[in-house]
Design an enzyme around this catalytic site. Sequence first.
Site, PDB file in Angstrom:
ATOM      1  N   HIS A  27      56.180   0.562  42.848  1.00 13.09           N
ATOM      2  CA  HIS A  27      55.523  -0.741  43.046  1.00 13.09           C
ATOM      3  C   HIS A  27      56.034  -1.361  44.331  1.00 13.09           C
ATOM      4  O   HIS A  27      57.241  -1.381  44.590  1.00 13.09           O
ATOM      5  CB  HIS A  27      55.820  -1.665  41.868  1.00 13.09           C
ATOM      6  CG  HIS A  27      55.323  -3.062  42.068  1.00 13.09           C
ATOM      7  ND1 HIS A  27      54.055  -3.342  42.530  1.00 13.09           N
ATOM      8  CD2 HIS A  27      55.925  -4.272  41.897  1.00 13.09           C
ATOM      9  CE1 HIS A  27      53.893  -4.645  42.611  1.00 13.09           C
ATOM     10  NE2 HIS A  27      55.012  -5.230  42.240  1.00 13.09           N
ATOM     11  N   HIS A  70      55.010  -4.661  47.442  1.00  9.54           N
ATOM     12  CA  HIS A  70      54.176  -5.769  47.895  1.00  9.54           C
ATOM     13  C   HIS A  70      53.920  -5.599  49.389  1.00  9.54           C
ATOM     14  O   HIS A  70      53.960  -6.567  50.155  1.00  9.54           O
ATOM     15  CB  HIS A  70      54.854  -7.118  47.644  1.00  9.54           C
ATOM     16  CG  HIS A  70      55.148  -7.404  46.211  1.00  9.54           C
ATOM     17  ND1 HIS A  70      56.152  -8.265  45.815  1.00  9.54           N
ATOM     18  CD2 HIS A  70      54.586  -6.943  45.059  1.00  9.54           C
ATOM     19  CE1 HIS A  70      56.189  -8.328  44.498  1.00  9.54           C
ATOM     20  NE2 HIS A  70      55.250  -7.526  44.015  1.00  9.54           N
ATOM     21  N   ASP A  78      42.006  12.750  52.427  1.00 11.02           N
ATOM     22  CA  ASP A  78      43.057  13.722  52.121  1.00 11.02           C
ATOM     23  C   ASP A  78      43.909  13.293  50.937  1.00 11.02           C
ATOM     24  O   ASP A  78      44.068  14.037  49.959  1.00 11.02           O
ATOM     25  CB  ASP A  78      43.992  13.886  53.328  1.00 11.02           C
ATOM     26  CG  ASP A  78      43.360  14.611  54.498  1.00 11.02           C
ATOM     27  OD1 ASP A  78      42.297  15.227  54.316  1.00 11.02           O
ATOM     28  OD2 ASP A  78      43.944  14.554  55.595  1.00 11.02           O
ATOM     29  N   HIS A  96      48.352  -9.232  43.549  1.00 16.07           N
ATOM     30  CA  HIS A  96      49.719  -8.796  43.280  1.00 16.07           C
ATOM     31  C   HIS A  96      50.217  -7.830  44.352  1.00 16.07           C
ATOM     32  O   HIS A  96      50.949  -8.227  45.251  1.00 16.07           O
ATOM     33  CB  HIS A  96      49.770  -8.173  41.881  1.00 16.07           C
ATOM     34  CG  HIS A  96      51.156  -7.888  41.399  1.00 16.07           C
ATOM     35  ND1 HIS A  96      51.429  -7.456  40.110  1.00 16.07           N
ATOM     36  CD2 HIS A  96      52.357  -7.927  42.023  1.00 16.07           C
ATOM     37  CE1 HIS A  96      52.731  -7.285  39.974  1.00 16.07           C
ATOM     38  NE2 HIS A  96      53.318  -7.559  41.124  1.00 16.07           N
ATOM     39  N   TYR A 110      46.490  22.673  52.719  1.00 14.62           N
ATOM     40  CA  TYR A 110      47.381  22.088  53.715  1.00 14.62           C
ATOM     41  C   TYR A 110      48.854  22.328  53.391  1.00 14.62           C
ATOM     42  O   TYR A 110      49.255  22.311  52.222  1.00 14.62           O
ATOM     43  CB  TYR A 110      47.115  20.590  53.802  1.00 14.62           C
ATOM     44  CG  TYR A 110      48.056  19.828  54.708  1.00 14.62           C
ATOM     45  CD1 TYR A 110      47.863  19.801  56.088  1.00 14.62           C
ATOM     46  CD2 TYR A 110      49.149  19.155  54.192  1.00 14.62           C
ATOM     47  CE1 TYR A 110      48.727  19.100  56.925  1.00 14.62           C
ATOM     48  CE2 TYR A 110      50.016  18.459  55.016  1.00 14.62           C
ATOM     49  CZ  TYR A 110      49.799  18.433  56.378  1.00 14.62           C
ATOM     50  OH  TYR A 110      50.667  17.741  57.195  1.00 14.62           O
TER      51      TYR A 110
END
Length: 222
Positions: free
Chosen positions: A97, A99, A122, A162, A216
């Site tokens: 997580h 910000h 991709d 958020h 790749y």
Amino acid sequence: MNSRVRELKETVCALHAELVRYDLVAWTAGNVSGRVPGEDLFVIKPSGVSYDDLTPESIVVCDLDGNLVEGDYAPSSDTAAHAYVYRAMPHVGGVVHTHSTYASAWAARGEAIPCVLTAMADEFGGEIPVGPFALIGGDDIGKGIVATLEGHRSPAVLMQNHGVFSIGASAKAAVKAAVMCEDVARTVHISRQLGTPLPIAQADIDSLYDRYQNVYGQRSSR
């Protein structure tokens, strides 16, 4: 503490430095977690602890209900969200997580990032979607993450008002998705200041995604 938990704590602690390195977090915001292989446990950053003060010993262990199992600190305020993702998505081995600035700006608008870059095709296989607004603390954020990403190729979601949550087969893969999410969010934002970004045809997105995911990079000879 068994060796798998110890190794994962070391890995997850080190990965938090990548969030700082790529300017994805400020102060003590953001977190990385990783599922303990073969066990109903995950490790996660403790709440409110400075990135400079993080050590493998300070990383805490929780069960898949988000309960603290091992550690001297309270777990992240996002623990319930991480726990819900791990319960609902057994293939997920890591959750992140942040910000980060540009991606969170898109989240503040409640707008998905359109797939107008080959790098997006991709890594994300299409747009980076927006999840619903949810309050921090319970598992509503986790429910929104899962509902948005189930059946979607993107490993990242912009939770409205958020920020970014990303998932991966490992904690490192989830961190990579968070880094790439901010990178493309910035580029697409700048592109829109210059004019209207050009969409990529769905067939080309599919082809790019398949190549990146299956061809790749270095592949085992086995």
